[in-house]
Structure formats: structure tokens, C-alpha cells
Write an enzyme that holds these catalytic residues in place. Structure first.
Site, PDB file in Angstrom:
ATOM      1  N   LEU A 275       0.826  -1.212   0.000  1.00 38.97           N
ATOM      2  CA  LEU A 275       0.000   0.000   0.000  1.00 38.97           C
ATOM      3  C   LEU A 275       0.858   1.259   0.000  1.00 38.97           C
ATOM      4  O   LEU A 275       0.503   2.265  -0.584  1.00 38.97           O
ATOM      5  CB  LEU A 275      -0.902   0.023   1.232  1.00 38.97           C
ATOM      6  CG  LEU A 275      -1.989  -1.040   1.289  1.00 38.97           C
ATOM      7  CD1 LEU A 275      -2.649  -1.044   2.657  1.00 38.97           C
ATOM      8  CD2 LEU A 275      -3.035  -0.784   0.211  1.00 38.97           C
TER       9      LEU A 275
ATOM     10  N   GLY B  67       5.666   4.028   5.106  1.00 40.32           N
ATOM     11  CA  GLY B  67       5.568   5.088   6.099  1.00 40.32           C
ATOM     12  C   GLY B  67       6.847   5.151   6.901  1.00 40.32           C
ATOM     13  O   GLY B  67       7.859   4.559   6.520  1.00 40.32           O
ATOM     14  N   ALA B  68       6.791   5.835   8.019  1.00 39.23           N
ATOM     15  CA  ALA B  68       7.985   5.995   8.841  1.00 39.23           C
ATOM     16  C   ALA B  68       8.458   4.653   9.413  1.00 39.23           C
ATOM     17  O   ALA B  68       9.646   4.424   9.583  1.00 39.23           O
ATOM     18  CB  ALA B  68       7.679   6.966   9.968  1.00 39.23           C
TER      19      ALA B  68
ATOM     20  N   GLY C 110       7.891   1.442   8.201  1.00 39.90           N
ATOM     21  CA  GLY C 110       8.227   0.406   7.223  1.00 39.90           C
ATOM     22  C   GLY C 110       7.083   0.396   6.245  1.00 39.90           C
ATOM     23  O   GLY C 110       6.356   1.394   6.122  1.00 39.90           O
ATOM     24  N   GLU C 111       6.895  -0.718   5.606  1.00 42.36           N
ATOM     25  CA  GLU C 111       5.848  -0.726   4.584  1.00 42.36           C
ATOM     26  C   GLU C 111       4.524  -1.232   5.129  1.00 42.36           C
ATOM     27  O   GLU C 111       4.471  -2.033   6.059  1.00 42.36           O
ATOM     28  CB  GLU C 111       6.286  -1.599   3.410  1.00 42.36           C
ATOM     29  CG  GLU C 111       7.100  -0.767   2.432  1.00 42.36           C
ATOM     30  CD  GLU C 111       7.886  -1.583   1.454  1.00 42.36           C
ATOM     31  OE1 GLU C 111       8.190  -2.759   1.773  1.00 42.36           O
ATOM     32  OE2 GLU C 111       8.214  -1.061   0.391  1.00 42.36           O
TER      33      GLU C 111
ATOM     34  N   ASP D 262      -1.975  13.523  15.307  1.00 42.82           N
ATOM     35  CA  ASP D 262      -1.585  13.585  13.887  1.00 42.82           C
ATOM     36  C   ASP D 262      -2.830  13.511  13.004  1.00 42.82           C
ATOM     37  O   ASP D 262      -2.849  12.814  11.987  1.00 42.82           O
ATOM     38  CB  ASP D 262      -0.601  12.460  13.555  1.00 42.82           C
ATOM     39  CG  ASP D 262       0.157  12.746  12.254  1.00 42.82           C
ATOM     40  OD1 ASP D 262       0.152  13.912  11.806  1.00 42.82           O
ATOM     41  OD2 ASP D 262       0.742  11.808  11.696  1.00 42.82           O
TER      42      ASP D 262
HETATM   43  N1  LIG Z   1      -5.491   0.510   7.547  1.00 45.36           N
HETATM   44  C1  LIG Z   1      -5.202   0.983   6.335  1.00 45.36           C
HETATM   45  N2  LIG Z   1      -6.094   0.879   5.340  1.00 45.36           N
HETATM   46  C2  LIG Z   1      -5.809   1.340   4.100  1.00 45.36           C
HETATM   47  N3  LIG Z   1      -4.644   1.927   3.767  1.00 45.36           N
HETATM   48  C3  LIG Z   1      -3.704   2.061   4.719  1.00 45.36           C
HETATM   49  C4  LIG Z   1      -3.936   1.597   6.046  1.00 45.36           C
HETATM   50  N4  LIG Z   1      -2.844   1.842   6.775  1.00 45.36           N
HETATM   51  C5  LIG Z   1      -1.972   2.440   5.942  1.00 45.36           C
HETATM   52  N5  LIG Z   1      -2.485   2.578   4.715  1.00 45.36           N
HETATM   53  C6  LIG Z   1      -1.823   3.172   3.543  1.00 45.36           C
HETATM   54  O1  LIG Z   1      -0.538   2.604   3.467  1.00 45.36           O
HETATM   55  C7  LIG Z   1       0.414   3.608   3.165  1.00 45.36           C
HETATM   56  C8  LIG Z   1       1.520   3.570   4.208  1.00 45.36           C
HETATM   57  O2  LIG Z   1       0.927   3.807   5.457  1.00 45.36           O
HETATM   58  P1  LIG Z   1       1.758   4.126   6.786  1.00 45.36           P
HETATM   59  O3  LIG Z   1       0.797   4.409   7.867  1.00 45.36           O
HETATM   60  O4  LIG Z   1       2.741   3.039   6.985  1.00 45.36           O
HETATM   61  O5  LIG Z   1       2.550   5.409   6.394  1.00 45.36           O
HETATM   62  P2  LIG Z   1       2.086   6.899   6.300  1.00 45.36           P
HETATM   63  O6  LIG Z   1       0.848   7.107   7.095  1.00 45.36           O
HETATM   64  O7  LIG Z   1       2.028   7.245   4.864  1.00 45.36           O
HETATM   65  O8  LIG Z   1       3.305   7.583   6.969  1.00 45.36           O
HETATM   66  P3  LIG Z   1       3.581   7.781   8.523  1.00 45.36           P
HETATM   67  O9  LIG Z   1       3.114   6.578   9.239  1.00 45.36           O
HETATM   68  O10 LIG Z   1       5.024   7.935   8.548  1.00 45.36           O
HETATM   69  O11 LIG Z   1       2.800   8.991   8.891  1.00 45.36           O
HETATM   70  C9  LIG Z   1      -0.322   4.915   3.097  1.00 45.36           C
HETATM   71  O12 LIG Z   1      -0.536   5.223   1.755  1.00 45.36           O
HETATM   72  C10 LIG Z   1      -1.637   4.653   3.749  1.00 45.36           C
HETATM   73  O13 LIG Z   1      -2.658   5.390   3.115  1.00 45.36           O
END
Ligand SMILES: Nc1ncnc2c1ncn2[C@@H]1O[C@H](COP(=O)(O)OP(=O)(O)OP(=O)(O)O)[C@@H](O)[C@H]1O
Length: 971
Positions: free
Chosen positions: A36, A39-40, A42-43, A154
Site C-alpha cells: 500500500l 511510512g515511517a 516500514g511498509e 496527527d
Molecule cells: N489501515 C489501512 N487501510 C488502508 N490503507 C492504509 C492503512 N494503513 C496504511 N495505509 C496506507 O498505506 C500507506 C503507508 O501507510 P503508513 O501508515 O505506513 O505510512 P504513512 O501514514 O504514509 O506515513 P507515517 O506513518 O510515517 O505517517 C499509506 O498510503 C496509507 O494510506
């Protein structure tokens, strides 16, 4: 996983019990779908749980090189998530530890983020009502966390996720913090654009900072831009502290204007709390109604969460599969791969109509396309708003945003059900299959004429009766509701609707059964219907021509002449027990054009109906008066799914083989045989013959008329079992101390330096279900195992393959993957793929199979199939039925929400033996034929002897009678 006879993962999920009454261990099978994003931590990777096809997100935290900060955030996210339970907050399901990574399993929000929704508006402002719907849900989630002293810290439109049905799911609690005693948190975190004035000034802040962020989100919803957006960060910060926000559009109510001003008050004291926002009439006026809507839309997630909150230690097993969709028939002689179904478009279910196909993808979208011949016209069955003939799969745009669970195709119509149980139909309404009733008024007069509906319409009848399963016959539909009621509508000829008459119905009608019957599955065929009960009994109605419903009984007469007698039943117009199937425990049924197939709990294939083209698979084309079990080739095999078309049958077995038999014409069997030449070859194949030259697990199958469509999955690498799951403390419902910083590292490295952790977990000895030690969980399942006296119930809990544990086999999956894992991560070539997944795929053993190129030319040439040698026949011979576990979740035909049965692929060595095995199989086939002839001969002899004996018996009786007459008269 416990061993099964078929050598496969026949049950994706199982629960075993530790000795001494400890907590159970639950195995869950997962397949990665797509990455998907990163993020900070990992993936974030999307996974499919094979048990129920649900999608979950695993956020991966790489433990090998992560900073204290990341560790802290990860731990924090777990702790926060695991204590939250709110419909508008991403649910936490579980978390697992691997040597290198921590995986947090959570709910997947399938509708993107609120940010994407806003961008998608392309400048068109939202209606106030919709803004309030989103705001209501967001504030409701935030009020809930504030009530339990949690700050989000956040909140931004990128962290507000959505479902396709419009539910808000607040996520990304990575930097949330449970407030201490002073209810004030000091660290400066968050995205500058959403930071409150007190935050940017470095002052202490409280829950009101989250309220400010909500104000920013509301402003973004109303204006489609960020509140203090500027060209550099300094200007943003200055704007936050000094500037007043620009006014929102006049179209919005003055109450809305006022609310924005309140939320964006510079002084936190002047901002309302989340609870106070909820009390604002803008939100409170429709509170009840909105809460109800949230509750209803959240039904699916609620169930998923309640299932996973089962207090079991979960051992996740990740299987890397490659899923492909093939179709053949209708002039296409060999399987054609459809390139459209990849990644997020991966097909979950498929259905075939007379001239069209449909597929539901993992992202719950529906695609349709056509395969028409000779200028045949379409009537809207593709649902694209016109009657154009789209030859490649095309998404049904009108259903975009509506999560589709399953689809069925009739002769000239399509029906699908949503996650919430609503039913949509489109195509021909000639027989009333669209279920819209007589009084239906089309919304758009240009779009639909009386009998052709070119875009999906909602069958409002089911709005109050959510549907669980649906099955389309040629011209009628059966629906099974969530409260286990059966409805039928459409063409009623021969009583196929089961309503006691032959009338057509344009609205769904309730089907009644005598006595209480728990119906598990419905299956509609050409002119008949089947209803399967939870205890394996089959009821049917409709035309029984050729005995396609299996009603005919054959008796060996006890009267004068001992001959077989057949009682021919022409039709039934109410659901009637199919008595000849009574001795089987039927688990799946498929109704074809002139014949039908059923599968029992031991994986036996039981067929009945016309055998004109050998479609019963019994080795000849002779008519059969009753039901017949397909043996011969299938002896010892476990059939998982079967589907019947017009004069042919397609089946798949647990050892990943796909067979077809019956009418060869127009490529129905997918073997490449051609019947169009002047000197026609054999018209029929009467014993199961392999379709593919390689091994595939069939997770979806549908045949109709002369078409077949399948989802074939190849296991591309060994299943990966994650080592352990940190346990939840059942009293506090918080994660156990394993998740403190130190203990995460201990669990990952220190405790288990030799990387053989499964050895250290308690051995599972669950009676006769499980007899092998836990460490074999990590080995590659490769050979067949038989388990002891597995009872019916025990069978339900099994899900294991046999294991080879010798030599390198004892090396853990992780040891193998660790070797090259680091490099993958560093070269960054494919940042969208987690290192372990990339590594797995690189090491994967791909099994050769026909490519699209090798198949493309086949429809015009009288080509022989360009596929590899057929797979082995005998190496996986199973135990006799008595010891087999119950086959669960199998489904015939398009009603199918089949549960996939993962079986690992055979190695190349095994594949190279296939030719020998094939020859051996052929030789055995000849032997079987000879034996069959001998049996027939002996049966005939036997019959003659019986006739003679009975004649003698009759003569003896006559003589006795005469003797007693003579004695009586004293002559
Ligand atoms: N529960 C979820 N359902 C759908 N998409 C998700 C979900 N969790 C994360 N994502 C998607 O996966 C990607 C990575 O998410 P993640 O939370 O790891 O990083 P982020 O939110 O982009 O960054 P950070 O956590 O550093 O703020 C993003 O594009 C986010 O929209």
C-alpha cells in the site's frame, strides 16, 4: 498445521489445543496482495486472509535497523490500537513477530483517504450534508479517544481513511500518546499544516490541539484546500499563529461558518472539546440516524473483529501465490490468460454467462466483458450503460465505491451482492430476473428500455433482508439471505422457482421448505434449482429431464423377475429431497444444462443426468438411470470444486489438478481438440482429462453453456510461518510485556539466536488431529500425510500438509530468506516491495505453464494444445474415504464462495516424473477398463443365475402346492 491425506492445506485456518488446557493455537493463512505504501515504520502491505477472503493491512516494522524512535512509535501504535474499539477507528486485529520484523495486523479501509476524496472532487464543493456526515464520524472517533485520555496528535486528511461505503476510519495512531496525570503532552509532533498555534509556539497542549486539527480537516472539506497553506514552512507557521482563516463559501449555513471559526480559535480555551462539537446542533440533530448508519455500514468489520478477538495464539502462515484468470470454450480451444487481473485487480470470484463473464476483485470491484459469436447482440448484461461488446474486462463504473462481494451471470443478465447484502442486477429483464417488480420506474428513460437494463439497479426488495449468497440460473435467480431464508424469482417453467407453480415472478418470492431446514447453499441451473442443507442433504426442484436433478430411483425388483426398475420423475415444483443422495454428506452442488455434479465431505464426485457426451466422467457415454460416483481416474483424489456446463464438466482436486470431461465441441474441455474439421475426431471425453500442464489451485470456477472461467493460483514459494505472536494479557487487554523495547529485541534475536523458535514453543499434541511436533510448521509442505482416525469434527480443524523434515528440510524458512534479505532492502530497486516478499519471490519456484502467446493462435487453427505434459496421477493417492477430513467450504459453480485449499507445488523433480506417471496412469486406465468389462460380464452372469434360481424357486413352489393338493385329496 495438521497433516491431511491430500498433502495440502485443506483448511486455511485451524485451532489446536495445547496439552494441559492451555490456550488454543490458531493458524491463519495469508496471501500478500499488494504494497500500500511506505511510512515511517516500514511498509504497509495488504494481505488476504484465505479463510474468509477478507483483506487486512500488515504494517511492518523492520526490527533489525530501526531506531529507538521507530520502536517506540510501533509499540505505541499497538498499545493504542489494541485498546480502542470504535466504528470510526481502524481496528487492531493482531500482531506477529518475525526474526526481523514486527507486523501489526489491522483493518483495511478500502476507500482510500479523505485527502484523496477531496482531490477527487476536482474543484466541486461537497454538499453540506456530506461534509457533516464525514465530520460527525471523525469527531465521534476523536471524542471517544479523548474520553479515554488518548490524544491522536496527527489528525490530517491523509490519516483519515475511508471505506467504499463512505465510513470514516481514523487511523495512524503512530504518534498518539496516552495522557499522563497532568493530561498534557509536551513533545512537538504532527504535520505543520495541521499544527495548532500552541504547538508551533512550543507550548504545552492538550486535547484541544486535536480539535484544531479537526478544524483544519473541516476547512479542507469545505474549501478543498488547506487552511494556512503557503509556499514555505515559515509562512505556514506564521499563518497558524497570526492570520485569520479565509471565509468559506457562502453556500454553507451560518452555523457551519460559526463552527469553523470556533474550531480554529487561536486560543485553545476558546475551542470546544470534541464532546461539545458532538453536542452542536449541526451534528446532534441527526445523531441517532447517523449512528445507526455507522452501525449498519460497520457490520462486516464488526464481525471480522469479533472473530479475531478470539483468545487464541495466532500462528500466521503466509503463502505467496500467483493468481491468474483463464477462460476457454466458445471457440477458444485452450485456456486464455486474462492480463487484467493482477495486483489490486486480483480476481476473487468469477462467473460465466452465455455470452459474457464477470469477476469480482480483491478490492471488491466488479469487471465484466463479452465473448459473443456471429453478430449476437448484447442486452446490457455488462452493466456499462450501453450494449457495446467489450471484449476485455472493464470495471462497472456505476458500482464504483460499492463493495461487491460476489457476482453471478445468467443467460443474459448479471446479479451481484454487496458486502452489506444488497443486490444489484442488470441485463435482460425478459423473465423478470432483475427483481425490480412490475411497477419499477427507470431513473433515466434513455438508458433502459422495458426489458434491457444497461446499468446496475438496486433490488430494493432486499434492502431490509440482506443477502448472503446468490446463484443465477439461465433465467432465474436464487438468493439466500443472512437470516437463512431462500428467495427465488424469474422464469418459473417446470417449477424451478420452488413455489408450487410454473409462474414467472418479477419480484423475489420466499421459498418454503417442509419442516425446519437450515439451507447453506443455493445453486440455480438451466431449468432447475438445488438447495443444500448444513447437514449435507440436497433438495431440488424444476425439470428432472435426463435425471438432471437426481430424483430417479433405481430398484432391483424383489418381485417375480429380479430386474432393475427405474422410476422416472419428470419435475418437481417444490423443493423435494433428492433421496438417492441421502447416503452421502453433500458439501457442494453444481447444476448444469442436462446434468449435475455434487461433492461429498470426502471429496468424492457424484454425478447424475445426461451422459450423452460422457459428461458424467464414468468412462463411457451410456445413459445412467441413477446417480453415479466417479471413480477410475479420481480414485483416491479429493475433488474440491466442480462445475457443469452444457454437456461437459470441469473439476479441480486438492492435489492442484484441473480435469475436464464431456463434450469436446468448440473448446469446451480446454484441451485444444478441434471438432470443426471435416473429419471430426472423437466428440467426447468420458474420463477426467487434465486441462493444464502445470499445477494450479483453483480458487474460482464457473461454467455455463460452452464457456469456462477459472481463477488458478500457483503457490510460488514455500509458505512462510511467522515465528510467534506476542500474547494479549487477557485481564488488561493490553499487549504483554514482550512488547517492551527490550523484550521485542529479546524475542527477535536474543532468546532465539539459533533461529529455530518453533522448537521452543510448546509441542502441540491435540489428540488424533495433530501428531507432529511444532517445528515442522516451518518446513515446506511437500508430501502427503495421513492422519490417524480423524473424526468428522476433527477434520474441520485440520489444515496441514505433510512435512519432510530431513536434511535441509529442517532449515527454517526464515534462515533461507535471511541470506539475501538485506541487499534487497538496500538497493532500493523496488521500494514498493518489502524485502522479505521480494526475497521470497526471487527464490520462488515458478512452475511452467502455457503463456498467452502459446495460446493466442489456437482458436483458428486446429491446433494441438501447446501445453506441457499432464501432471502426475498417482503419487498423491489418498486414503480411503473413511479417514478423510471433512471438505469444507467447497462450492460448485457460480454460487461459489469457495474456500481455497492451498497445496504447495510439486518440485521440478516431481514434475519431470509426470510423463512416466502419465503413462502409468494410461496403463492403469486400460486396466480399469478391462476390469470394468469383467465386472459387467460377471454382473450379467449373476443376473442370469438369479433368473434361473428364481424360476426354479417358482417351479418348486408350484410343485409344493400341487403336492399338498394331492396329499389333501388323498389321491
Ligand atoms: N489501515 C489501512 N487501510 C488502508 N490503507 C492504509 C492503512 N494503513 C496504511 N495505509 C496506507 O498505506 C500507506 C503507508 O501507510 P503508513 O501508515 O505506513 O505510512 P504513512 O501514514 O504514509 O506515513 P507515517 O506513518 O510515517 O505517517 C499509506 O498510503 C496509507 O494510506
Amino acid at each position: 498445521m495438521a497433516a491431511t491425506e491430500d498433502g495440502g492445506f485443506s483448511s486455511p485456518s485451524s485451532t489446536n489445543f495445547l496439552p494441559g488446557g492451555n490456550d488454543p493455537i490458531q493458524e491463519e493463512m495469508y496471501t500478500p496482495v499488494r504494497v500500500l505504501g511506505k511510512g515511517a515504520f516500514g511498509e504497509a502491505v495488504l494481505y488476504r486472509k484465505t479463510e474468509d477472503n477478507s483483506l487486512v493491512v500488515w504494517k511492518e516494522v523492520n526490527l533489525t535497523r530501526c531506531s529507538e524512535r521507530v520502536m517506540y512509535d510501533a509499540q505505541n501504535e499497538i498499545e493504542i490500537l489494541s485498546m480502542l474499539n470504535h466504528a470510526n477507528i481502524i481496528s487492531y486485529f493482531n500482531h506477529f513477530l518475525d526474526d526481523q520484523s514486527l507486523f501489526i495486523e489491522m483493518e483495511y479501509a478500502n476507500g482510500g483517504t479523505l485527502y484523496e476524496k477531496i482531490v477527487h472532487q476536482d474543484g466541486t464543493l461537497f454538499e453540506e450534508e456530506l461534509v457533516l456526515w464525514y465530520l460527525f464520524q471523525t469527531v465521534s472517533a476523536v471524542a471517544y479517544i479523548h474520553q479515554i485520555d488518548v490524544l491522536h496528535r496527527d489528525i490530517k486528511t491523509l490519516n483519515i481513511f475511508m471505506t467504499k461505503s463512505g465510513l470514516i476510519k481514523v487511523g495512524d495512531f503512530g504518534i498518539s500518546k496516552v495522557l499522563g496525570d497532568d493530561k498534557m503532552a509536551e513533545s512537538v509532533v504532527g504535520t505543520p499544516l495541521y499544527m495548532s498555534p500552541e504547538l508551533v509556539k512550543g507550548q504545552q497542549y492538550n486535547a484541544k490541539s486535536d480539535v484544531w486539527a479537526i478544524g483544519c480537516v473541516l476547512y479542507e472539506l469545505l474549501t478543498l484546500r488547506r487552511v494556512f497553506e503557503a509556499s514555505n514552512q515559515l509562512k505556514v507557521v506564521w499563518g497558524i499563529v497570526q492570520k485569520e482563516h479565509e471565509d468559506i463559501d457562502e453556500r454553507y449555513s451560518k452555523e457551519m461558518h460559526s463552527l469553523v471559526t470556533q474550531l480554529l480559535a487561536k486560543d485553545p480555551e476558546n475551542r470546544p472539546s470534541a464532546a461539545e462539537i458532538m453536542a452542536n446542533p449541526l451534528l446532534s440533530d441527526k445523531k441517532k440516524e447517523r449512528n445507526r448508519k455507522v452501525w449498519e455500514l460497520n457490520g462486516i468489520v464488526r464481525r471480522a473483529k469479533s472473530q479475531s478477538s478470539f483468545q487464541a495464539e495466532t500462528v500466521p502462515v503466509v503463502t505467496f501465490t500467483n493468481s491468474e484468470v483463464f477462460y476457454w470454450g466458445g471457440g477458444r480451444l485452450t485456456p486464455l490468460k486474462l492480463e487484467a487481473f493482477k495486483d489490486g485487480n486480483r480476481a476473487l470470484q468469477v462467473a460465466a454467462g452465455h455470452s459474457h463473464f464477470a469477476s469480482v476483485t480483491v478490492e471488491k470491484e466488479i469487471f465484466t466483458w463479452a465473448n459473443v459469436h456471429g453478430g449476437q447482440a448484447l442486452v446490457g448484461q455488462l452493466g456499462h450503460g450501453d450494449t457495446a461488446c467489450y471484449k476485455a474486462p472493464k470495471k462497472v463504473e456505476k458500482l464504483q465505491g460499492i463493495p461487491i462481494k460476489a457476482v453471478g451471470c445468467g443467460e443474459e443478465f448479471t446479479a451481484c451482492i454487496t458486502d452489506e447484502g444488497q443486490v444489484y442486477t442488470f441485463g435482460s429483464d425478459y423473465y423478470g430476473c432483475l427483481g425490480r417488480g412490475e411497477d419499477y420506474e427507470p431513473e433515466d428513460d434513455d438508458d433502459d428500455d422495458e426489458e434491457e437494463v444497461k446499468s446496475p439497479i438496486l433490488v430494493s426488495f432486499f434492502n431490509e433482508r440482506p443477502v448472503n449468497k446468490i446463484s443465477c440460473g439461465d433465467n432465474h435467480i436464487l438468493a439466500l439471505t443472512k437470516d437463512e431464508q431462500v428467495y427465488s424469482w424469474g422464469c418459473g417453467e417446470f417449477g424451478r422457482l420452488g413455489l408450487g407453480n410454473e409462474d414467472d415472478y418479477k419480484l423475489p418470492q420466499k421459498v418454503t421448505f417442509q419442516g425446519k431446514k437450515e439451507i447453506k447453499t443455493v445453486s440455480a441451473g438451466s431449468e432447475g434449482s438445488f438447495f443444500l442443507t448444513t447437514d449435507g442433504k440436497v433438495y431440488a426442484c424444476g425439470s428432472n429431464e435426463h435425471n438432471r436433478l437426481g430424483f430417479n430411483t433405481v430398484t432391483a425388483g424383489l418381485r417375480k423377475r429380479i430386474v432393475k426398475e427405474c422410476y422416472d420423475i419428470p419435475y418437481k415444483d417444490i423443493p423435494t429431497l433428492v433421496k438417492p443422495l441421502n447416503r452421502y454428506n453433500i458439501k457442494a452442488v453444481s447444476a448444469g444444462h442436462t446434468h449435475s455434479a455434487t461433492i461429498d465431505n470426502f471429496g468424492r464426485l457424484i454425478m447424475f443426468g445426461s451422459n450423452q457426451y460422457g459428461q458424467l466422467g464414468v468412462g463411457d457415454c451410456k445413459g445412467r438411470s441413477g446417480i453415479c460416483e466417479v471413480k477410475g481416474f479420481l480414485t483416491g483424489k479429493h475433488v474440491v470444486t466442480a462445475s457443469c456446463g452444457d454437456g461437459f464438466t470441469i473439476i479441480a482436486t486438492t492435489d492442484n489438478q484441473i480435469f475436464s470431461f464431456g463434450h469436446v465441441d468448440s473448446g469446451r474441455l480446454g484441451h485444444g481438440d478441434d471438432l470443426t474439421g471435416s473429419h471430426k475426431k472423437k466428440q467426447s471425453v468420458s474420463t477426467p482429462k487434465p486441462v493444464f500442464g502445470s499445477l494450479h489451485m483453483v480458487s474460482g470456477l464457473s461454467c455455463r453453456y460452452w464457456h469456462t472461467i477459472i481463477i488458478a493460483e500457483k503457490v510460488v514459494s514455500k509458505p512462510k510461518t511467522l515465528r510467534s505472536t506476542p500474547r494479549m494479557d487477557s485481564n488488561s487487554s493490553k499487549v504483554s510485556s514482550q512488547l517492551s523495547h527490550d523484550s521485542v529485541f529479546t524475542a527477535a534475536v536474543g532468546q532465539d539466536g539459533e533461529k529455530s523458535a518453533p522448537n521452543q514453543t510448546p509441542e502441540r499434541s491435540s489428540g488424533s488431529i495433530e501428531s507432529r511436533p511444532q517445528e515442522s510448521l516451518k518446513q515446506e509442505p511437500s508430501t502427503n500425510h495421513t492422519s490417524g482416525n480423524m473424526s468428522h469434527d476433527e477434520g474441520l480443524h485440520t489444515g496441514d500438509s505433510g512435512q519432510e523434515t530431513g536434511g535441509t528440510g529442517s532449515m527454517s524458512q526464515r534462515e533461507e530468506t535471511n541470506g539475501g534479505g538485506k541487499d534487497d532492502d538496500e538497493n532500493g530497486e523496488d521500494s514498493a516491495m518489502p524485502p522479505w516478499l521480494k526475497n521470497e519471490l526471487e527464490k520462488a519456484e515458478f512452475i511452467p505453464m502455457p503463456t498467452i502467446e502459446s495460446m493466442n493462435n489456437d482458436s483458428t487453427n486446429s491446433a494441438t494444445p501447446k501445453v506441457a505434459a499432464p501432471p502426475q496421477y498417482n503419487s498423491t493417492a489418498a486414503k480411503p474415504p473413511s479417514g478423510k477430513p471433512e471438505l469444507d467450504g467447497s462450492s460448485c459453480s457460480d454460487s461459489g464462495f469457495q474456500r481455497p485449499h492451498f497445496v504447495p507445488p510439486l518440485s521440478f523433480a516431481a514434475l519431470s516424473q509426470t510423463e512416466d506417471n502419465f503413462k502409468m496412469g494410461l496403463a492403469q486406465d486400460v486396466e480399469v477398463e478391462a476390469l470394468r468389462d469383467r465386472v459387467t460380464h460377471l454382473e450379467n452372469e449373476n443376473k442370469k443365475l438369479f433368473t434361473m434360481v428364481s424360476d426354479q424357486h417358482v417351479r418348486l413352489l408350484e410343485l409344493e402346492k400341487r403336492l399338498s393338493q394331492i396329499e389333501g385329496t388323498g389321491v
